[in-house]
Design a protein around this motif. Structure first.
Motif, PDB file in Angstrom:
ATOM      1  N   GLY A 131      -6.862   3.382   4.947  1.00  0.00           N
ATOM      2  CA  GLY A 131      -5.863   2.490   5.542  1.00  0.00           C
ATOM      3  C   GLY A 131      -6.014   1.068   5.036  1.00  0.00           C
ATOM      4  N   LYS A 132      -7.241   0.589   4.979  1.00  0.00           N
ATOM      5  CA  LYS A 132      -7.500  -0.768   4.473  1.00  0.00           C
ATOM      6  C   LYS A 132      -7.005  -0.911   3.045  1.00  0.00           C
ATOM      7  N   ALA A 133      -7.300   0.082   2.215  1.00  0.00           N
ATOM      8  CA  ALA A 133      -6.872   0.035   0.813  1.00  0.00           C
ATOM      9  C   ALA A 133      -5.350   0.002   0.718  1.00  0.00           C
ATOM     10  N   LEU A 134      -4.674   0.810   1.525  1.00  0.00           N
ATOM     11  CA  LEU A 134      -3.207   0.825   1.521  1.00  0.00           C
ATOM     12  C   LEU A 134      -2.637  -0.515   1.981  1.00  0.00           C
ATOM     13  N   ILE A 135      -3.204  -1.077   3.036  1.00  0.00           N
ATOM     14  CA  ILE A 135      -2.707  -2.352   3.560  1.00  0.00           C
ATOM     15  C   ILE A 135      -2.909  -3.463   2.536  1.00  0.00           C
ATOM     16  N   LYS A 136      -4.106  -3.544   1.959  1.00  0.00           N
ATOM     17  CA  LYS A 136      -4.377  -4.593   0.967  1.00  0.00           C
ATOM     18  C   LYS A 136      -3.452  -4.475  -0.239  1.00  0.00           C
ATOM     19  N   LYS A 137      -3.290  -3.250  -0.741  1.00  0.00           N
ATOM     20  CA  LYS A 137      -2.416  -3.041  -1.903  1.00  0.00           C
ATOM     21  C   LYS A 137      -0.966  -3.367  -1.545  1.00  0.00           C
ATOM     22  N   GLY A 138      -0.533  -2.937  -0.360  1.00  0.00           N
ATOM     23  CA  GLY A 138       0.839  -3.201   0.061  1.00  0.00           C
ATOM     24  C   GLY A 138       1.126  -4.687   0.217  1.00  0.00           C
ATOM     25  N   LEU A 139       0.211  -5.416   0.828  1.00  0.00           N
ATOM     26  CA  LEU A 139       0.404  -6.865   0.998  1.00  0.00           C
ATOM     27  C   LEU A 139       0.424  -7.565  -0.360  1.00  0.00           C
ATOM     28  N   SER A 140      -0.437  -7.134  -1.262  1.00  0.00           N
ATOM     29  CA  SER A 140      -0.451  -7.694  -2.613  1.00  0.00           C
ATOM     30  C   SER A 140       0.876  -7.445  -3.328  1.00  0.00           C
ATOM     31  N   ARG A 141       1.382  -6.235  -3.189  1.00  0.00           N
ATOM     32  CA  ARG A 141       2.676  -5.895  -3.813  1.00  0.00           C
ATOM     33  C   ARG A 141       3.821  -6.689  -3.194  1.00  0.00           C
TER      34      ARG A 141
END
Length: 171
Positions: free
Chosen positions: A98-108
């Protein structure tokens, strides 16, 4: 599991049923859920309102998903998005997916020149990503302590937030 094994990519046209199954499994035992998350994602997809739809895979198997869609703010501010739902298969929860998805999504989102993001979520989880309760913004019917915002330019709009109608539809 190590987060290095996780591959995060954009949803493809063949992922919808796997995302649906994953979302059902992820929310199955959550008391706060009304178990419509898979329908929200399908409705956002059908309305072409998924600005970002990312999946996390391990060995080609989808184990996580995150959706971002535009929100409307009553003061007319544009460029803000809602995060959610975010789903991680029960076998992989509490392992950084979940953390990885959130970080990647916010970056995108930042790459798309978004101005900010908001969500309804757990008060002890989302502050680690920079989300805060902002008295300037509200979401009708949602307690302030579970409504979070993250301004990418430090400017928080003032008013009421409205998520896509997929979040309030009756299924």
């Amino acid at each position: 599991m190590q987060s290095a094994n996780i591959q995060i990519r954009d949803e493809s046209s063949t992922d919808s049923s796997a995302i649906s199954e994953l979302t059902i499994a992820a929310f199955e035992t959550m008391e706060m859920s009304n178990h419509t998350e898979q329908f929200i994602i399908d409705t956002l997809r059908a309305a072409n309102a998924l600005t970002l739809s990312l999946v996390a895979e391990i060995d080609g198997k989808i184990i996580g998903h995150i959706a971002f869609s535009p929100v409307t703010i009553s003061d007319g501010t544009t460029g803000w998005y809602g995060l959610g739902p975010v789903s991680v298969h029960p076998d992989f929860q509490r392992q950084g997916v979940g953390k990885a998805l959130i970080k990647k999504g916010l970056s995108r989102l930042k790459e798309l020149n978004a101005k900010g993001c908001c969500l309804v979520g757990h008060p002890e989880y989302y502050p680690q990503f920079g989300f805060k309760n902002a008295p300037e913004l509200s979401l009708e019917g949602v307690p302030k302590e579970v409504f979070f915002t993250l301004a990418f330019n430090e400017k928080i709009p003032k008013g009421n937030v409205l998520f896509h109608n997929a979040f309030t539809a009756e299924y």
